[in-house]
Design an enzyme around this catalytic site. Structure first.
Site, short mmCIF file in Angstrom:
data_model
loop_
_atom_site.label_atom_id
_atom_site.label_comp_id
_atom_site.label_asym_id
_atom_site.label_seq_id
_atom_site.Cartn_x
_atom_site.Cartn_y
_atom_site.Cartn_z
CG ASP A 40 -14.63 -14.47 13.37
OD1 ASP A 40 -14.52 -13.29 12.97
OD2 ASP A 40 -14.43 -14.80 14.56
CG HIS A 41 -18.17 -11.69 13.40
ND1 HIS A 41 -19.11 -11.80 14.41
CD2 HIS A 41 -16.98 -12.03 13.97
CE1 HIS A 41 -18.52 -12.17 15.53
NE2 HIS A 41 -17.21 -12.31 15.29
CG HIS B 266 -17.02 -15.73 19.14
ND1 HIS B 266 -16.50 -16.58 18.19
CD2 HIS B 266 -16.78 -14.47 18.69
CE1 HIS B 266 -15.98 -15.87 17.20
NE2 HIS B 266 -16.13 -14.59 17.48
CG HIS C 173 -12.34 -9.46 12.79
ND1 HIS C 173 -12.10 -9.51 14.15
CD2 HIS C 173 -11.43 -8.59 12.28
CE1 HIS C 173 -11.08 -8.70 14.44
NE2 HIS C 173 -10.66 -8.13 13.32
CG ASP D 207 -15.86 -11.03 18.09
OD1 ASP D 207 -16.90 -11.67 18.31
OD2 ASP D 207 -14.97 -11.41 17.31
CG HIS E 226 -12.82 -7.23 18.50
ND1 HIS E 226 -11.97 -8.15 19.10
CD2 HIS E 226 -13.29 -7.82 17.37
CE1 HIS E 226 -11.94 -9.25 18.36
NE2 HIS E 226 -12.72 -9.07 17.31
CG HIS F 224 -16.44 -7.18 14.21
ND1 HIS F 224 -17.37 -7.92 14.93
CD2 HIS F 224 -15.32 -7.95 14.17
CE1 HIS F 224 -16.83 -9.07 15.30
NE2 HIS F 224 -15.59 -9.13 14.84
#
Length: 751
Positions: A558-559, A671, A556, A632, A609, A554
């Site tokens: 942090d990905h 995560h 975001h 996520d 998400h 996705h």
């Protein structure tokens, strides 16, 4: 008015419905542990050898084959394949409607059929203008599949004939092909040994060369070529009349080989199609030494019993001649297909002796084993690769079941149990001898340890006493994985390397997915470029991987945060992700098929998400390894926050989409949140033994990714238990969606 009967290629409504569920697995109540669409394509190819398929069926197959093309296929090839499938789809629907003296505009015909105008425009662009872009074509193929579902598959019954025009056209092609073959047989039967020479001016030679040209011109179109191959499969063509068919084979070779060789030279696809048709015939048969030949199990519409001959005898003789033909065509001296000087024919992998031997090994019966023995004598390299597998096949073929139609008593059942035990024992001896020091254990343990299904998760459920007596196909399931594991070109192992990032803060994971056979690799969610590039550089420069793909679950940061740096370091990567991921080169749609080397990857849309969330299901069909990268959306014992979606969407993602995957699929989340997730789960269900077990594991281990399956996660993940009474009582609300919503609120505030 009495409805006129129509000829259809499927043998029953059940067979038609099975193919429908394979083409559209999401509409089927059945759960598949692999992509069933290749099965549908194979069945339609078999149908086309019987008679002409309805246009809707053919179009579905053409469109599906384009969807299954590997992602690394050149862009131009993909555009051409998609365009041709769409052009065939439109032409087959609209051309039969042109029945007047003057042509009717395509747009009007499309409107009358309820076909969106975009298909007519794409057809026009594909035939008269620049090819549309790949995203446009992919969207159009998806909409074409939806149109076919709504207008054909969802309303069709197994007796649908596809229309008078299509049936008449198919019958006309078959008649034309049979006529050409009949004329060849009549022309050559007096002197079949007479060679064909270009400079020979005799009437017989001129007529023969003229007929060769006529056959070649007829076979230029794919549907005509398929009809011609069907004609060759009929009695009086490659297979002669008479009880002792194999004794007449030498005369058949003299009669037909000159024509087959000429067609092989002129038509690159002819050899592959003919060999495939012959091979499909014998692999579809049950083992002749084990079973009475049941006409419902085979696709030999060409076989009609002769006088004083049973159907079983007729089929047996037919299959024997097919084996002899295959042995001859695949021999090094045949000057046909793989042995021909034609580079286009020899380049086809489907004609490679190793590929054919592999298919025979995976479909053991008296006919495929006979062909295998011939191939091993002819090709020295095959002896080195798979020669030691023949004892395993022969051991499987030794024991005969008592397969009669009489009513069975207790004694008959017990006899079959003993027969099954003998076969297992015989196979175990071969397996033990060939496995050597690679590990012991019985064949039963080797194969049946992973039989559980989503609806019947009990281990070894296939081998209950009842099933032992009624399902001898268990042995086929047992022999094939072992054989497949011994074929060098089929053996591969999926490797997944975890790359931890921001440990102690975000606890993110990037993953490197590697196909061990080809060394092709994909990097999943490379958010922190420094950590990821260090691993990639070492493995690429060390020759351990061929890095080809970047995958995002996705958008975001942090990905996707490392996308730019990774693509700068490796600019030739194909980057996959959802529609909001940047930068990427390809947007993944729900259900889209990808490839990492020879690993199969399926993109699964799981919006909640984020609305562009995609989970990636990866499967190695040979080893049976399965993994899902959930980003996520799903964590071990938890799920992601509903940033861009609703509780209903998350419930659908967990309970429908991901739960439809095989239960043995291992989970690789974005995560490492398991410790906090299981602590929350324990507050909801404090006495749940599965939760207590995972709590203990987390106390002793920091890493949980890839350690647990979907089935195991269902035992402790309260977000996947919203329908259970205890979870509902703990939230104080009713209804699965409301429970999901309340659980997420409680988890957000949980300390």
């Amino acid at each position: 008015m009495v409805r006129q009967a129509r000829i259809v290629p499927w043998s029953s409504t059940a067979e038609f419905d099975q193919v429908k569920s394979w083409f559209y697995p999401s509409t089927s109540p059945q759960t598949y542990d692999h992509d069933p669409r290749p099965l549908a394509l194979a069945r339609v190819r078999a149908w086309s050898l019987r008679t002409r398929c309805p246009h809707a069926v053919e179009s579905t197959a053409h469109l599906t084959s384009t969807l299954l093309l590997p992602p690394h296929t050149p862009s131009l090839t993909l555009r051409l394949s998609h365009s041709m499938a769409l052009i065939r789809f439109v032409n087959g629907l609209l051309d039969p409607a042109q029945q007047g003296q003057f042509a009717v505009p395509m747009q009007i015909l499309a409107k009358n059929l309820g076909l969106p105008a975009m298909f007519v425009e794409i057809r026009h662009a594909g035939t008269h203008d620049t090819l549309p872009s790949l995203p446009v074509l992919r969207t159009a193929v998806g909409r074409a599949m939806e149109w076919l579902w709504v207008n054909y598959w969802s309303v069709a019954e197994g007796t649908r004939d596809g229309g008078d025009a299509r049936a008449q056209a198919a019958a006309a092609l078959d008649t034309r092909a049979k006529d050409l073959l009949r004329r060849w047989r009549k022309l050559r039967q007096e002197d079949p040994s007479r060679p064909l020479r270009v400079g020979d001016t005799t009437k017989e030679n001129k007529d023969a060369l003229g007929l060769v040209r006529e056959c070649t011109e007829f076979c230029m179109l794919p549907e005509n070529l398929a009809a011609f191959v069907r004609g060759l499969m009929q009695l009086k063509a490659l297979v002669p009349l008479g009880k002792k068919k194999t004794m007449l084979f030498k005369d058949q070779v003299k009669l037909w080989m000159p024509l087959l060789q000429k067609l092989d030279t002129a038509l690159p696809e002819f050899a592959a199609m003919l060999v495939a048709a012959l091979l499909d015939t014998i692999t579809a048969l049950p083992n002749g030494s084990l079973y009475k030949l049941d006409p419902s199990l085979i696709s030999l519409t060409a076989v009609v019993p002769e006088k004083e001959e049973t159907l079983a005898e007729s089929v047996t003789g037919y299959a024997d001649v097919i084996v002899v033909w295959l042995s001859h065509l695949l021999s090094l001296t045949s000057d046909f297909g793989p042995s021909s000087t034609s580079s286009s024919s020899s380049a086809d992998d489907s004609l490679d002796p190793t590929t054919i031997a592999q298919k025979c090994l995976l479909h053991p019966n008296a006919y495929t084993s006979s062909l295998l023995r011939t191939l091993l004598k002819e090709h020295e390299t095959l002896k080195e690769d798979i020669g030691d597998l023949m004892p395993l096949v022969e051991a499987f073929l030794k024991v005969k079941p008592n397969n009669t139609n009489k009513r069975r008593g207790i004694e008959d059942v017990e006899n079959e149990v003993e027969m099954w035990k003998k076969r297992v024992k015989g196979l175990e001896g071969v397996v033990t001898e060939q496995r050597g020091e690679r590990g012991g254990g019985s064949l039963h343990a080797l194969v049946c340890h992973d039989v559980p299904s989503p609806r019947s998760p009990r281990p070894n459920s296939c081998c209950t006493k009842t099933n032992q007596t009624t399902n001898l196909n268990c042995m086929l399931r047992s022999i094939r994985p072992f054989i497949a594991s011994r074929i060098p070109s089929l053996t591969r192992t999926m490797k997944i390397v975890n790359i931890p990032m921001w440990k102690g803060t975000g606890d993110n994971y990037a993953y490197l997915v590697i196909d061990d056979k080809t060394k092709d690799a994909a990097i999943v969610d490379p958010a922190e470029p420094k950590a990821v590039l260090a691993v990639l550089k070492k493995m690429v420069e060390g020759g351990e991987i061929n890095l080809k793909y970047l995958i995002n679950t996705h958008h975001h940061g942090d990905h996707t945060g490392g996308n730019k740096q990774i693509l700068a370091a490796y600019p030739n990567l194909t980057a996959y992700g959802g529609f909001d991921c940047k930068p990427i080169t390809h947007i993944v749609r729900d259900g889209e098929k990808l490839k990492i080397g020879e690993l199969d990857v399926t993109g699964l849309a799981t919006p909640c998400h984020t609305q562009d969330s995609i989970c990636y299901y990866v499967e190695d069909k040979t080893t049976g390894e399965k993994a899902v990268f959930t980003g996520d959306t799903l964590f071990i014992a938890g799920c992601g926050r509903f940033f861009e979606g609703s509780a209903a969407e998350m419930h659908r993602a967990l309970d429908a989409t991901l739960s439809s995957l095989p239960p043995t699929t291992k989970i690789f989340p974005g995560h490492e949140y398991t410790a906090s997730n299981i602590k929350f789960a324990a507050s909801i269900l404090p006495h749940n033994p599965a939760i207590q077990k995972l709590q203990k594991y987390c106390e002793e281990n920091e890493v949980t990714t890839g350690k647990f399956t979907l089935e195991e996660d269902k035992g402790w993940n309260v977000f996947r238990m919203v329908g259970e009474r205890e979870v509902g009582e703990a939230t104080g609300v009713e209804g699965e969606v409301e429970v999901m919503k309340k659980l997420r609120e409680m988890k957000n505030n949980f300390k």
